[in-house]
Motif scaffolding. Structure first.
Motif, PDB file in Angstrom:
ATOM      1  N   PRO A  16       0.910  -1.272  -0.003  1.00 20.59           N
ATOM      2  CA  PRO A  16       0.015   0.050   0.061  1.00 20.59           C
ATOM      3  C   PRO A  16       0.770   1.132   0.055  1.00 20.59           C
ATOM      4  O   PRO A  16       0.411   2.323  -0.391  1.00 20.59           O
ATOM      5  CB  PRO A  16      -0.700   0.060   1.323  1.00 20.59           C
ATOM      6  CG  PRO A  16      -0.941  -1.729   1.866  1.00 20.59           C
ATOM      7  CD  PRO A  16       0.408  -2.100   1.244  1.00 20.59           C
ATOM      8  N   ALA A  17       2.255   1.237   0.370  1.00 22.29           N
ATOM      9  CA  ALA A  17       2.887   2.362   0.463  1.00 22.29           C
ATOM     10  C   ALA A  17       4.184   2.282  -0.511  1.00 22.29           C
ATOM     11  O   ALA A  17       5.176   2.905  -0.015  1.00 22.29           O
ATOM     12  CB  ALA A  17       3.248   2.844   1.949  1.00 22.29           C
ATOM     13  N   ARG A  77      -4.682  -4.811   5.890  1.00 21.84           N
ATOM     14  CA  ARG A  77      -3.664  -5.478   6.691  1.00 21.84           C
ATOM     15  C   ARG A  77      -2.647  -4.240   7.017  1.00 21.84           C
ATOM     16  O   ARG A  77      -2.065  -4.215   8.156  1.00 21.84           O
ATOM     17  CB  ARG A  77      -2.911  -6.307   5.436  1.00 21.84           C
ATOM     18  CG  ARG A  77      -3.400  -7.909   5.885  1.00 21.84           C
ATOM     19  CD  ARG A  77      -2.887  -8.755   4.625  1.00 21.84           C
ATOM     20  NE  ARG A  77      -1.382  -8.589   5.010  1.00 21.84           N
ATOM     21  CZ  ARG A  77      -0.539  -9.168   4.044  1.00 21.84           C
ATOM     22  NH1 ARG A  77      -0.935  -9.460   2.905  1.00 21.84           N
ATOM     23  NH2 ARG A  77       0.630  -9.161   4.232  1.00 21.84           N
ATOM     24  N   ALA A  78      -2.428  -3.146   6.224  1.00 22.75           N
ATOM     25  CA  ALA A  78      -1.429  -2.206   6.535  1.00 22.75           C
ATOM     26  C   ALA A  78      -1.945  -1.214   7.504  1.00 22.75           C
ATOM     27  O   ALA A  78      -1.259  -1.052   8.552  1.00 22.75           O
ATOM     28  CB  ALA A  78      -1.036  -1.221   5.219  1.00 22.75           C
ATOM     29  N   LEU A  79      -3.315  -1.022   7.626  1.00 24.66           N
ATOM     30  CA  LEU A  79      -3.803  -0.182   8.874  1.00 24.66           C
ATOM     31  C   LEU A  79      -3.747  -1.065   9.919  1.00 24.66           C
ATOM     32  O   LEU A  79      -3.668  -0.253  11.194  1.00 24.66           O
ATOM     33  CB  LEU A  79      -5.294   0.146   8.057  1.00 24.66           C
ATOM     34  CG  LEU A  79      -5.265   1.278   7.185  1.00 24.66           C
ATOM     35  CD1 LEU A  79      -6.930   1.312   6.769  1.00 24.66           C
ATOM     36  CD2 LEU A  79      -4.632   2.434   7.392  1.00 24.66           C
ATOM     37  N   SER A 110      -0.967  -0.375  11.642  1.00 23.51           N
ATOM     38  CA  SER A 110      -0.357   1.183  11.679  1.00 23.51           C
ATOM     39  C   SER A 110       0.642   1.634  10.637  1.00 23.51           C
ATOM     40  O   SER A 110       1.553   2.100  11.087  1.00 23.51           O
ATOM     41  CB  SER A 110      -0.224   1.962  12.798  1.00 23.51           C
ATOM     42  OG  SER A 110       0.403   1.151  13.869  1.00 23.51           O
ATOM     43  N   ALA A 111       0.692   0.713   9.514  1.00 21.00           N
ATOM     44  CA  ALA A 111       1.730   1.068   8.572  1.00 21.00           C
ATOM     45  C   ALA A 111       1.214   2.298   7.565  1.00 21.00           C
ATOM     46  O   ALA A 111       0.052   2.408   7.613  1.00 21.00           O
ATOM     47  CB  ALA A 111       2.129   0.030   7.884  1.00 21.00           C
ATOM     48  N   PRO A 112       1.944   2.860   6.734  1.00 19.59           N
ATOM     49  CA  PRO A 112       1.559   4.096   6.014  1.00 19.59           C
ATOM     50  C   PRO A 112       0.605   3.473   4.937  1.00 19.59           C
ATOM     51  O   PRO A 112       1.190   2.282   4.403  1.00 19.59           O
ATOM     52  CB  PRO A 112       2.756   4.749   5.377  1.00 19.59           C
ATOM     53  CG  PRO A 112       3.978   3.688   5.969  1.00 19.59           C
ATOM     54  CD  PRO A 112       3.447   2.861   6.802  1.00 19.59           C
ATOM     55  N   VAL A 113      -0.242   4.306   4.312  1.00 21.27           N
ATOM     56  CA  VAL A 113      -1.020   3.863   3.290  1.00 21.27           C
ATOM     57  C   VAL A 113      -1.155   4.821   2.344  1.00 21.27           C
ATOM     58  O   VAL A 113      -1.407   5.973   2.654  1.00 21.27           O
ATOM     59  CB  VAL A 113      -2.346   3.327   3.466  1.00 21.27           C
ATOM     60  CG1 VAL A 113      -3.504   3.101   2.338  1.00 21.27           C
ATOM     61  CG2 VAL A 113      -2.611   2.279   4.374  1.00 21.27           C
ATOM     62  N   ASP A 114      -0.657   4.565   0.961  1.00 21.79           N
ATOM     63  CA  ASP A 114      -0.511   5.638   0.103  1.00 21.79           C
ATOM     64  C   ASP A 114      -1.692   5.549  -0.863  1.00 21.79           C
ATOM     65  O   ASP A 114      -1.872   4.620  -1.886  1.00 21.79           O
ATOM     66  CB  ASP A 114       0.628   5.579  -1.094  1.00 21.79           C
ATOM     67  CG  ASP A 114       0.783   6.625  -2.129  1.00 21.79           C
ATOM     68  OD1 ASP A 114      -0.283   7.459  -2.087  1.00 21.79           O
ATOM     69  OD2 ASP A 114       1.473   6.470  -2.815  1.00 21.79           O
ATOM     70  N   LEU A 115      -2.989   6.169  -0.402  1.00 17.95           N
ATOM     71  CA  LEU A 115      -4.284   5.883  -1.252  1.00 17.95           C
ATOM     72  C   LEU A 115      -4.447   6.190  -2.603  1.00 17.95           C
ATOM     73  O   LEU A 115      -4.988   5.548  -3.460  1.00 17.95           O
ATOM     74  CB  LEU A 115      -5.411   6.640  -0.295  1.00 17.95           C
ATOM     75  CG  LEU A 115      -5.880   5.807   0.821  1.00 17.95           C
ATOM     76  CD1 LEU A 115      -6.803   6.734   1.433  1.00 17.95           C
ATOM     77  CD2 LEU A 115      -6.605   4.583   0.576  1.00 17.95           C
TER      78      LEU A 115
END
Lengths: 270, 162
Positions: A101-102, B118-120, B123-128
């Protein structure tokens, strides 16, 4: 009948997922088997360095050993802090895994166990820390990149070397870092400022991280309520979306023992 | 003959992952999710259960082809769910390209949604923005590639039954 088979396959997959996530059994052999079979193929379809540049690179490896290097990239890599003086295996990135996601989380490099690469070795580029080796096959290895949620690094911050931890996930009490940055939390009382350099603390035997490798610079220092130490954000020195030439640190065994210092009894008593 | 066809589909999945990995090494970003496009193609042609099988296989290939992903099997379950969903939209007769794009979009949202959750959760960063761009690119690739996949499957059927 067919649906039942599909359900069995789904249940088996869920079982493997649970085993891998809890770490009850190591599924490394499965991964290593796939990497042994497909690693050479990935090396084959990887971008080629043009022959002239490769020749220049080879020449500059010899020059770098003897004196000034011709190739700036290689010179920078060999002179990077934490690398100078330790043997490294040079490698190129031949594959970038599915983006999380990042951004990218894992890459494949074209050096493997036959080149002396082992699991949990530090991977660096000319700019700084790239990540650590997580899986090794004969001809390729997989590297977990800085910024992946699973990766956290013990670090020293600023000129005074305050201890901290940089991680791809948010530190306790802090918000999730912006994509492409790391969350930094000090683990002892100390101060840090915007622009302070962050280097690796180093681990026992240099695994997974050798000390003194540049990780990045500090930004957005905050003092969250209810926490002893400050938190912040590390902007990584390495752009993991544009990796090419990297080096795996393979420390040589220590030949000369460290001098042992014994304090004199009188001074210790006084 | 069905075993040979299954082997061919497996090789197509491996080729799709290796192609995506090699494109990444050439600093092409974002890369469309080619595995998902194949899964959606097979699901639209053969229905939800075949879609789930294709998704399960595709996810396993994605997790195992180096550099792979952690933990093993997470992608397999996500892609199986996406294949099951895409197969629900199968209907007889020719399928219009916008419909294929929409089905691929829905399947890509399932896969990306699992990744984001899964990233949230840790608390990992998410690039929406980046994730949305990749999902849209996958939907576009779906509209272009799914007709090719379906055409190949039709040709295979014709050869088997004349």
């Amino acid at each position: 009948m067919r649906r039942r088979l599909v359900l069995v396959a789904v249940v088996l997959t869920a079982l493997v997922l649970a085993l891998d996530a809890t770490g009850l059994t190591s599924l490394g052999p499965l991964r290593a088997g796939a990497a042994t079979a497909l690693g050479p193929l990935e090396r084959l379809v990887a971008p080629r360095a043009d022959p002239a540049a490769q020749e220049r690179l080879r020449g500059s490896v010899q020059a770098a050993v003897a004196g000034p290097a011709a190739d700036d990239r290689l010179a920078g890599l060999l002179a990077a802090p934490g690398v100078d003086g330790t043997p490294v295996v040079l490698a190129r990135v031949v594959g970038v895994g599915p983006s999380g996601p990042a951004g990218p989380e894992r890459v494949t490099i074209d050096a493997g166990s036959r080149d002396g690469v082992e699991v949990d070795r530090t991977v660096v580029s000319a700019d700084g820390l790239v990540g650590r080796v997580v899986a090794v096959a004969p001809w390729t290895s997989d590297v977990l990149l800085v910024g992946a949620p699973e990766l956290s690094v013990g670090v020293r911050v600023g000129a005074r070397g305050v201890l901290g931890e940089a991680s791809g996930t948010a530190a306790p009490g802090a918000a999730a870092p912006a994509p492409g940055t790391l969350s930094l939390a000090l683990v002892e009382r100390g101060t840090m400022r915007d622009g302070d350099p962050v280097v690796t603390l180093g681990s026992i035997d240099g695994r997974p991280f050798v000390p003194g490798v540049r990780v990045g610079t500090v930004r957005e220092v905050e003092r969250p309520a209810g926490r002893l130490a400050a938190t912040g954000v590390v902007v990584p020195a390495v752009d993991v979306t544009a990796l090419d030439l990297v080096a795996v640190v393979v420390p040589a065994p220590r030949r000369t023992p460290r001098p042992v210092v014994t304090p004199s009894p009188r001074r210790a008593a006084g | 003959m069905p075993a040979l066809a299954a082997l061919g589909r497996g090789l197509a999945l491996v080729a799709a992952v290796v192609l995506a990995v090699a494109l990444g090494a050439r600093h092409v970003a974002p890369v469309p999710d080619l595995v998902l496009v194949l899964v959606v193609g097979w699901a639209l042609f053969r229905g939800p259960w075949a879609g789930a099988v294709a998704g399960l296989a595709g996810g396993w290939v994605l997790d195992l082809v180096p550099p792979g992903a952690e933990p093993l099997g997470a992608h397999a379950l996500a892609y199986a769910a996406a294949g099951l969903l895409a197969g629900r939209f199968r209907h007889a007769g020719p399928v219009a390209a916008p419909r294929v794009a929409l089905v691929t979009l829905a399947a890509a949202c399932v896969v990306a949604g699992v990744d984001v959750v899964r990233a949230l959760a840790v608390s990992a960063p998410v690039d929406l923005t980046g994730t949305a761009l990749r999902v849209l690119l996958t939907a576009t690739a779906g509209a272009l590639v799914v007709p090719v996949v379906v055409g190949a499957e039709r040709a295979l059927l014709r050869r088997r039954f004349g």
